[in-house]
Design an enzyme around this catalytic site. Structure first.
Site, PDB file in Angstrom:
ATOM      1  N   GLU A 149       0.837  -1.194   0.000  1.00 12.02           N
ATOM      2  CA  GLU A 149       0.000   0.000   0.000  1.00 12.02           C
ATOM      3  C   GLU A 149       0.877   1.252   0.000  1.00 12.02           C
ATOM      4  OE1 GLU A 149      -0.172   2.162   2.682  1.00 12.02           O
ATOM      5  OE2 GLU A 149       0.992   1.032   4.146  1.00 12.02           O
ATOM      6  N   LEU A 248      10.068  18.450   0.476  1.00 15.22           N
ATOM      7  CA  LEU A 248      11.162  19.415   0.613  1.00 15.22           C
ATOM      8  C   LEU A 248      10.850  20.456   1.680  1.00 15.22           C
ATOM      9  CD1 LEU A 248      12.401  20.155  -3.027  1.00 15.22           C
ATOM     10  CD2 LEU A 248      13.492  18.763  -1.266  1.00 15.22           C
ATOM     11  N   LYS A 249       9.916  20.144   2.567  1.00 16.24           N
ATOM     12  CA  LYS A 249       9.537  21.101   3.605  1.00 16.24           C
ATOM     13  C   LYS A 249      10.220  20.707   4.913  1.00 16.24           C
ATOM     14  CE  LYS A 249       5.480  23.318   5.664  1.00 16.24           C
ATOM     15  NZ  LYS A 249       5.960  24.670   5.354  1.00 16.24           N
ATOM     16  N   CYS A 258       4.798   4.601   9.354  1.00 17.28           N
ATOM     17  CA  CYS A 258       5.552   3.903   8.301  1.00 17.28           C
ATOM     18  C   CYS A 258       7.039   4.217   8.271  1.00 17.28           C
ATOM     19  CB  CYS A 258       4.937   4.215   6.938  1.00 17.28           C
ATOM     20  SG  CYS A 258       3.283   3.543   6.699  1.00 17.28           S
ATOM     21  N   LYS A 261       9.548   2.837  11.173  1.00 19.25           N
ATOM     22  CA  LYS A 261       9.740   1.386  11.230  1.00 19.25           C
ATOM     23  C   LYS A 261      10.317   0.832   9.930  1.00 19.25           C
ATOM     24  CE  LYS A 261       5.094  -0.307   9.931  1.00 19.25           C
ATOM     25  NZ  LYS A 261       5.523  -1.253   8.875  1.00 19.25           N
TER      26      LYS A 261
END
Length: 433
Positions: A149, A248-249, A258, A261
């Site tokens: 996913e 890019l912030k 996600c 880990k």
């Protein structure tokens, strides 16, 4: 499109989104969970996950008779053509993915699966998991497919129904095609490959995104030291099509369910294969540094010590649009402030308490009252519209540490507050005409 009978095991973020969206595509979907109270709430249309459009899809799917919820995996799979495993694979010992939930369910359903069922691992799993699941099932007639996913919290429904691509991997080409056909209505580019490659895609993609975020945070640190402005630098970089505008912030580090880990798991996967993946290890280390730089800014704003200092915290979720605190960089910064003796009063529009070490309030102005400094950690839109004159009057100090460059610095300065951003030029930006 030919409608399938689908079972989805696990009704967490990925599982519930997967089940509800597949039902919206016309499939018959049965979602299973071990939590009977959660199943009861879902049957009543009560969705606890903060995700735009998800609750509506759950209600619509049940009303149309295409979506139902049951307790236990075995009850869900008995008549299924395809079974999606959407189970937690948390960080285990040493950073490796913990596959105990996947292995447990595989053992539970092996004897009740209909002949010729296809099992799909939707969870993020290490390379080789499809082979491991196939061995646990012990069924020559059952194929295993990897379909990773790519859902972002806050836009998961949109991401599912309008994907950039669909990745399907299996050592059985016919099984891969059966799974790919489930998504045919979406019209998205579909990439078919072997199982090991599909399992690697998710880790490779997430680690790349984490590296991009850590990179821009490191550049932001340089900008502060050299008098450059990260906003201008990021804009100039982003127009390069090889780089792109996304991720890019700068901020207080990356987090969520996600990236942390998956980066740790990638290091473990590489080490097991005899590869020193120093690039990913450095990415993880740079993320911790980004968090600590925010703590440093707050400490400086408070005169060098945080012991007994009242700090107002705006935002705790790992990003705006979700109430998820899993590996939230905002929470990591807050916890470090507490370790150094600060007294925190925090507000987040979607996070409820209690939380250890801090007072969680239900009003942003209550959070800033009496604060020596205020630190913004999650870029909720509501924070941009605060009455900063009122904030200045309520605070004891005058510094707002904006860890996401989210606020209007001019508005804060007009209110008599000092805006401390990330990677911003201390001398301002020269304007050319």
């Amino acid at each position: 499109m030919f409608a399938r009978r689908i079972a989805v095991v696990g009704t967490g973020y990925v599982g519930l989104t997967t089940g509800a969206c597949l039902a919206s595509l016309g499939h018959r979907v049965v979602c299973a969970d071990v939590d009977s109270l959660k199943v009861a709430r879902l049957r009543a249309g009560q969705v606890d996950i903060l995700e735009p459009g998800l609750a509506e899809l759950v209600v619509e799917g049940q009303a149309a008779g295409r979506l139902e919820f049951v307790v236990g995996a075995a009850a869900a799979v008995r008549e299924a053509d395809v079974v999606f495993l959407c189970l937690p694979t948390p960080m285990g010992v040493g950073g490796a993915a913990d596959l105990s939930a996947v292995e447990s369910v595989a053992a539970e359903i092996s004897e009740v699966l209909p002949y010729g069922t296809v099992i799909v691992t939707k969870s993020t799993v290490p390379v080789g998991t499809s082979a491991r699941v196939r061995a646990l099932l012990g069924r020559e007639d059952v194929a295993v497919v990897s379909n990773p996913e790519f859902l972002r919290e806050g836009t998961a429904v949109r991401d599912f129904l309008h994907p950039d691509r669909i990745v399907v991997g299996s050592d059985s080409p016919s099984a891969a095609e059966r799974v790919a056909a489930l998504f045919a209505k979406l019209g998205a580019p579909t990439v078919l490959m072997d199982a090991a490659s599909a399992e690697m895609v998710k880790y490779a993609a997430n680690c790349f995104l984490a590296m991009k975020l850590s990179y821009v945070n490191a550049v932001a640190e340089l900008c502060e030291l050299l008098g450059a402005d990260i906003e201008s630098v990021s804009e100039g970089m982003g127009y390069d099509k090889r780089i792109g505008q996304s991720f890019l912030k700068p901020g207080p580090g990356w987090g969520g369910s996600c990236l942390p880990k998956d980066t740790h798991a990638m290091v473990q996967i590489a080490e097991a294969a005899g590869v020193d993946f120093g690039l990913v290890r450095s990415t993880i280390e740079a993320n911790v540094r980004a968090q600590m730089r925010v703590v440093d800014k707050v400490r400086v704003a408070c005169g060098g010590s945080l012991a007994g200092v009242r700090i107002g915290v705006l935002g705790l979720a790992f990003k705006a649009g979700t109430n998820d605190l899993r590996d939230s960089p905002a929470l990591a910064v807050a916890e470090q402030l507490v370790l150094e003796g600060a007294e925190l009063t925090a507000f987040d529009p979607e996070v409820t308490g209690p939380l250890a070490g801090m007072l969680l309030v239900d009003d942003p102005y209550q959070a800033v009252k009496g604060a020596e400094a205020v630190v913004l950690l999650t870029d909720w839109p509501v924070f941009r519209t605060l009455d900063w004159v009122r904030v200045a009057e309520l605070m004891d100090g005058h510094t707002v540490v904006d860890s996401r460059n989210h606020l209007d610095a001019d508005a804060l300065e007009r209110a008599g507050l000092l805006h401390s951003g990330v990677g911003r030029a201390s001398l301002g930006v020269t304007q050319f005409s």
